[in-house]
Scaffold this motif. Structure first.
Motif, PDB file in Angstrom:
ATOM      1  N   MET A   1       0.817  -0.982  -0.043  1.00  0.00           N
ATOM      2  CA  MET A   1      -0.078  -0.036  -0.032  1.00  0.00           C
ATOM      3  C   MET A   1       0.784   1.073  -0.050  1.00  0.00           C
ATOM      4  N   VAL A   2       0.536   2.285  -0.797  1.00  0.00           N
ATOM      5  CA  VAL A   2       1.397   3.460  -0.929  1.00  0.00           C
ATOM      6  C   VAL A   2       0.591   4.572  -0.366  1.00  0.00           C
ATOM      7  N   TYR A   3       0.799   5.471   0.139  1.00  0.00           N
ATOM      8  CA  TYR A   3       0.260   6.738   0.543  1.00  0.00           C
ATOM      9  C   TYR A   3       0.656   7.986   0.033  1.00  0.00           C
ATOM     10  N   LYS A  50      -4.682   6.434  -0.674  1.00  0.00           N
ATOM     11  CA  LYS A  50      -3.792   5.135  -0.399  1.00  0.00           C
ATOM     12  C   LYS A  50      -4.311   4.120  -1.792  1.00  0.00           C
ATOM     13  N   GLY A  51      -3.450   3.314  -2.169  1.00  0.00           N
ATOM     14  CA  GLY A  51      -3.524   2.333  -3.073  1.00  0.00           C
ATOM     15  C   GLY A  51      -2.332   1.828  -3.525  1.00  0.00           C
ATOM     16  N   HIS A  52      -2.299   1.333  -4.668  1.00  0.00           N
ATOM     17  CA  HIS A  52      -1.153   0.742  -5.210  1.00  0.00           C
ATOM     18  C   HIS A  52      -0.884   1.199  -6.651  1.00  0.00           C
ATOM     19  N   PRO A  53       0.326   1.451  -6.759  1.00  0.00           N
ATOM     20  CA  PRO A  53       0.893   2.151  -8.051  1.00  0.00           C
ATOM     21  C   PRO A  53       0.454   1.456  -9.263  1.00  0.00           C
ATOM     22  N   ASP A  54       0.081   2.409 -10.059  1.00  0.00           N
ATOM     23  CA  ASP A  54      -0.214   1.710 -11.603  1.00  0.00           C
ATOM     24  C   ASP A  54       0.985   1.135 -12.143  1.00  0.00           C
ATOM     25  N   PRO A  55       1.256  -0.037 -12.619  1.00  0.00           N
ATOM     26  CA  PRO A  55       2.318  -0.697 -13.114  1.00  0.00           C
ATOM     27  C   PRO A  55       2.805   0.022 -14.457  1.00  0.00           C
ATOM     28  N   LEU A  60       0.469   6.307  -8.166  1.00  0.00           N
ATOM     29  CA  LEU A  60      -0.532   5.930  -7.395  1.00  0.00           C
ATOM     30  C   LEU A  60      -1.914   6.391  -8.136  1.00  0.00           C
ATOM     31  N   GLN A 115      -9.578   3.132  -7.918  1.00  0.00           N
ATOM     32  CA  GLN A 115      -8.506   2.487  -7.824  1.00  0.00           C
ATOM     33  C   GLN A 115      -7.708   2.950  -6.423  1.00  0.00           C
TER      34      GLN A 115
END
Length: 136
Positions: A1-3, A50-55, A60, A115
């Protein structure tokens, strides 16, 4: 998780006054903040998602888009306004920093893409007083 946190700024006036109380009780509880001629603050607003970075981008969420959402749904409604009289989402409630942080959350949450999730509203009323709200 990234903030990820975006900082925004606005200026607004308000007064703390419970209409069910006497003037004396309001002054005893709220002090100078119950001033009938209002008072103002230079607010600092920290919006954390918060979430997950886009590949594909490593982001984020695009911070420019986040800024537009905050500006459109919060800053434009609050900046250089009287919180007690001019702000629809504060109508009928005491304009404390605590209630303002909750109101800001409610303004932003529906406008964020699925997302990401809103994690925290941190609202500085002064350099020494701030409120954090986590949507609870």
């Amino acid at each position: 998780m990234v903030y990820l946190t975006r900082l925004e700024h606005f200026n607004a006036a308000h007064k703390l006054f419970n209409p069910a109380w006497s003037r004396e009780k309001n002054e005893a509880v709220f002090g100078v903040c119950a001033n009938e001629n209002w008072h103002g603050h230079n607010y600092e607003l920290f919006v954390t998602i918060k979430g997950h970075p886009d590949p594909d981008t490593g982001f984020l969420y695009d911070v420019k888009k986040l800024s537009v959402i905050i500006k459109e749904h919060v800053i434009d409604k609050l900046d250089h306004k009287n919180l007690n009289m001019d702000v629809d989402f504060m109508a009928g409630q005491l304009c404390s920093t605590e209630n303002l942080a909750i109101g800001i959350w409610k303004q932003l949450e529906p406008h964020l893409p699925e997302q990401v999730k809103l994690h925290c509203i941190k609202l500085y009323e002064t350099s020494r007083i701030y409120v954090e709200y986590f949507g609870e």
